[in-house]
Design an enzyme around this catalytic site. Structure first.
Site, PDB file in Angstrom:
ATOM      1  N   CYS A  85       0.905  -1.375   0.298  1.00  0.00           N
ATOM      2  CA  CYS A  85       0.287   0.163   0.217  1.00  0.00           C
ATOM      3  C   CYS A  85       0.545   1.203  -0.112  1.00  0.00           C
ATOM      4  O   CYS A  85       2.107   1.664   0.828  1.00  0.00           O
ATOM      5  CB  CYS A  85      -0.774   0.223   1.329  1.00  0.00           C
ATOM      6  SG  CYS A  85      -2.303  -1.138   1.002  1.00  0.00           S
ATOM      7  N   CYS A 167      -3.442   0.281  -3.365  1.00  0.00           N
ATOM      8  CA  CYS A 167      -4.196   0.566  -1.691  1.00  0.00           C
ATOM      9  C   CYS A 167      -3.301   2.002  -1.155  1.00  0.00           C
ATOM     10  O   CYS A 167      -2.396   1.860  -1.365  1.00  0.00           O
ATOM     11  CB  CYS A 167      -4.412  -0.998  -1.097  1.00  0.00           C
ATOM     12  SG  CYS A 167      -2.317  -1.576  -0.852  1.00  0.00           S
TER      13      CYS A 167
END
Ligand code: C8R
Length: 262
Positions: A85, A167
């Protein structure tokens, strides 16, 4: 038995685009081993022989104007790879700059810093329904022949997965020295923006970069960048933007020492 007649095949079609890259298979295999053994040894368990075969199987013996996402499904499964992420970097019309940046920021990933993008970057490939060989003479041109050609469909398919997997806070390098800084017809504008998952992507930050020495044409406040902002708003993803993001500006300055803006 008239062997000559049994072996006759129609000659491969003449397309308008350049043909398959010479030694494609060997290049794919070599890049796969380089990536999985040297660049990211944590992926050393990947089976490059299998991956190389799945790659060529996706387009050999097929009509190069009827390529589909499905053709690449096995290849996609064999090359799945997690990007952490906050570390995804998209780009549009700014390939060199984005890749210069991830070469220094080794923790960040463009698609070409993942296995499949690394393998395919800069290559061309296509086959022919009447032959088990690659067509080294010509491949369909996106404009003049067909858009569903093996490499355009490939980039659409892998770009979609790359965006779906993203993400946290994601970034995009945009080119502020062209009029359509955000281009709704580009892969970024057509595919990636619409395949980000709002439940896991908190924010997209754009870095609008101007080429050193060019008359600056577009910025965060331009209408095309505003279009991007509106699309993301509708998709419930926060947007932020910076003109000439400092760290990337420094890389541009490394290549242009002595420019007054440096
Ligand atoms: N991406 C798309 N296309 C890619 C690519 C890639 O990573 N890598 C290569 N070599 N190509 P552009 P864009 C090829 O207009 O359309 C992903 C393809 O042939 O400057 O917005 C990547 O994740 C393709 O037609 O950029 C990135 O975020 C051109 O180069 C966007 O999509 C793309 O040229 C970039 O795609």
């Amino acid at each position: 038995v008239p062997v000559g007649i049994l072996m006759w095949r129609p000659p491969p079609k003449q397309w308008k685009g350049e043909g398959t890259t010479a030694h494609l298979y060997e290049i794919l295999l070599g890049r796969c081993y380089t990536y999985t053994q040297i660049v990211r040894p944590e992926l050393g368990h990947k089976d490059c022989q299998k991956i190389g075969k799945a790659f060529t199987k996706a387009f050999l013996m097929k009509d190069p104007c009827s390529s589909t996402e499905q053709d690449y499904q096995l290849l996609m499964e064999l090359t799945d790879e997690a990007v952490p992420c906050d570390k995804t970097l998209f780009w549009s019309k700014s390939s060199e700059l984005a890749h210069d940046y991830t070469r220094v920021r080794r923790d960040m990933f463009t698609l070409e810093d993942t296995l499949l993008g690394y393998m395919a970057d800069g290559l061309k490939w296509c086959g022919d329904p009447g032959s088990s060989e690659m067509n080294y003479h010509s491949c369909p041109d996106w404009r003049e022949d067909c858009s569903n050609n093996p490499f355009s469909v490939f980039w659409n398919t892998v770009s979609k997965r790359f965006a779906e997997d993203a993400c946290g806070v994601v970034h995009v390098v945009l080119n502020g020295s062209i009029s359509n800084t955000f281009d709704e017809r580009s892969t970024f504008g057509r595919v990636e923006v619409f395949n980000l998952h709002p439940e896991k992507v908190n924010r997209l930050e754009a870095w609008v970069m101007h080429d050193i020495g060019s008359v600056h044409s577009d910025s965060c406040s331009s209408s095309s960048v505003n279009d991007l902002k509106q699309i993301l708003k509708r998709r419930n993803i926060t947007f932020s933007c910076q003109n000439n993001y400092g760290p990337i500006r420094l890389l541009q300055c490394v290549k242009n020492p002595g420019d007054s803006s440096c």
